[in-house]
Motif scaffolding. Sequence first.
Motif, short mmCIF file in Angstrom:
data_model
loop_
_atom_site.label_atom_id
_atom_site.label_comp_id
_atom_site.label_asym_id
_atom_site.label_seq_id
_atom_site.Cartn_x
_atom_site.Cartn_y
_atom_site.Cartn_z
N GLY A 1 0.77 -1.24 0.00
CA GLY A 1 0.00 0.00 0.00
C GLY A 1 0.80 1.29 0.00
N ASN A 2 2.11 1.21 -0.02
CA ASN A 2 2.94 2.42 -0.07
C ASN A 2 3.30 2.70 -1.52
OD1 ASN A 2 4.78 4.50 0.23
ND2 ASN A 2 5.84 3.55 1.96
N THR A 3 2.36 3.29 -2.24
CA THR A 3 2.52 3.45 -3.68
C THR A 3 3.54 4.52 -4.07
OG1 THR A 3 0.59 4.90 -3.73
CG2 THR A 3 0.22 2.55 -4.19
N LEU A 4 3.71 5.55 -3.26
CA LEU A 4 4.70 6.58 -3.59
C LEU A 4 6.11 6.02 -3.56
CD1 LEU A 4 3.26 9.69 -1.72
CD2 LEU A 4 3.22 9.22 -4.17
N LEU A 5 6.43 5.28 -2.51
CA LEU A 5 7.75 4.66 -2.42
C LEU A 5 7.89 3.57 -3.48
CD1 LEU A 5 10.48 4.47 -1.08
CD2 LEU A 5 9.44 3.05 0.71
N ALA A 6 6.84 2.84 -3.72
CA ALA A 6 6.87 1.80 -4.75
C ALA A 6 7.25 2.40 -6.10
CB ALA A 6 5.51 1.11 -4.85
N GLU A 7 6.62 3.51 -6.45
CA GLU A 7 6.90 4.15 -7.74
C GLU A 7 8.37 4.56 -7.83
OE1 GLU A 7 4.83 7.35 -10.67
OE2 GLU A 7 4.73 7.78 -8.52
N ARG A 8 8.86 5.19 -6.77
CA ARG A 8 10.25 5.64 -6.77
C ARG A 8 11.23 4.46 -6.95
NH1 ARG A 8 11.56 7.91 -1.54
NH2 ARG A 8 13.33 6.55 -1.27
N LEU A 9 10.96 3.36 -6.25
CA LEU A 9 11.85 2.20 -6.33
C LEU A 9 11.77 1.50 -7.68
CD1 LEU A 9 11.20 0.91 -2.73
CD2 LEU A 9 13.41 1.73 -3.60
N LEU A 10 10.57 1.38 -8.22
CA LEU A 10 10.42 0.74 -9.54
C LEU A 10 11.10 1.58 -10.62
CD1 LEU A 10 6.75 -0.54 -9.26
CD2 LEU A 10 8.85 -1.92 -9.27
N LEU A 11 10.96 2.90 -10.56
CA LEU A 11 11.62 3.75 -11.54
C LEU A 11 13.14 3.69 -11.39
CD1 LEU A 11 9.21 6.81 -11.58
CD2 LEU A 11 9.45 5.01 -13.32
N LYS A 12 13.63 3.54 -10.17
CA LYS A 12 15.08 3.38 -9.96
C LYS A 12 15.56 2.06 -10.57
CE LYS A 12 18.90 3.45 -6.87
NZ LYS A 12 19.55 4.35 -5.98
N SER A 13 14.78 1.00 -10.39
CA SER A 13 15.12 -0.29 -10.98
C SER A 13 15.23 -0.17 -12.50
CB SER A 13 14.06 -1.33 -10.61
OG SER A 13 14.30 -2.53 -11.28
N ILE A 14 14.27 0.50 -13.10
CA ILE A 14 14.26 0.67 -14.56
C ILE A 14 15.42 1.56 -15.00
CG2 ILE A 14 12.95 1.69 -16.47
CD1 ILE A 14 10.40 0.60 -14.98
N ALA A 15 15.75 2.57 -14.22
CA ALA A 15 16.89 3.43 -14.55
C ALA A 15 18.19 2.63 -14.53
CB ALA A 15 16.97 4.61 -13.60
N LEU A 16 18.30 1.70 -13.57
CA LEU A 16 19.51 0.87 -13.48
C LEU A 16 19.58 -0.15 -14.60
CD1 LEU A 16 19.61 0.21 -9.62
CD2 LEU A 16 21.27 1.54 -10.97
N GLN A 17 18.42 -0.69 -15.00
CA GLN A 17 18.39 -1.69 -16.08
C GLN A 17 17.09 -1.52 -16.87
OE1 GLN A 17 19.06 -5.76 -14.92
NE2 GLN A 17 18.53 -6.53 -16.94
N PRO A 18 17.12 -0.72 -17.92
CA PRO A 18 15.91 -0.44 -18.69
C PRO A 18 15.26 -1.68 -19.33
CG PRO A 18 17.62 1.15 -19.21
CD PRO A 18 18.25 0.08 -18.35
N THR A 19 15.99 -2.76 -19.42
CA THR A 19 15.46 -3.97 -20.05
C THR A 19 14.95 -5.00 -19.06
OG1 THR A 19 17.67 -4.95 -20.11
CG2 THR A 19 16.96 -3.71 -22.07
N LEU A 20 14.78 -4.62 -17.80
CA LEU A 20 14.29 -5.56 -16.79
C LEU A 20 12.77 -5.68 -16.90
CD1 LEU A 20 14.99 -7.42 -14.41
CD2 LEU A 20 14.76 -5.43 -12.91
N ALA A 21 12.33 -6.75 -17.52
CA ALA A 21 10.91 -6.94 -17.82
C ALA A 21 10.03 -6.92 -16.58
CB ALA A 21 10.70 -8.26 -18.59
N SER A 22 10.49 -7.53 -15.50
CA SER A 22 9.67 -7.60 -14.30
C SER A 22 9.40 -6.22 -13.72
CB SER A 22 10.31 -8.51 -13.25
OG SER A 22 11.59 -8.03 -12.88
#
Length: 137
Positions: free
Chosen positions: A68-89
Motif C-alpha cells: 500500500g505504499n505506492t509513492l515509495l513503490a513508484e520511486r523504487l520501480l523507476l530506480k530499478s528501470i533506470a539501473l536496467q531499462p530492459t528488466l521486464a519484471s
Amino acid sequence: AEARSAFLQAATLAPGEWEFWFLLAQFSLNFEIEIADLGLPAARNLITLNPSDPRSYDLLGYAHFLNGNTLLAERLLLKSIALQPTLASAHYHLGHLRRWQGRTEQSQAAFELALQLDIDGPVGDLARRALGLPQGE
C-alpha cells in the motif's frame, strides 16, 4: 507452508547470501503471502546486500506496492528501470502500479514493454494476461 519454511531457513542460515533473500522475497510477493512480515523485510535485505542490483529495487518496489505504499513503490520501480531499462519484471510491476493509479495508457505501455522484453518467458506470459491477450500472441 513447506516452501515458505525452506526459503526462510535458507536465508536465515546464510544471511549474507543475496540469492536466498531474493528467492524468499520473490516467493512472498508472487504468492502474496505475508507481504509485510516476510516479503518486505526480505526485499529490504536485498538492497542492503546488493544495492547496485536492479532486481533488488524491483522487488522492494513491488513489495511496497502490495503493502500500500505506492509513492515509495513508484520511486523504487523507476530506480530499478533506470539501473536496467530492459528488466521486464520492473516494467510489469510498474504496469500494475500505473493501473492502480488509473493511468491506463501508461499501464498498457508498461505491460507491452514487459511483454516485448520477455516475449517467451514467464514475465511475458504475465504481461500478456494483464493486457488480456491470448497466450502465444
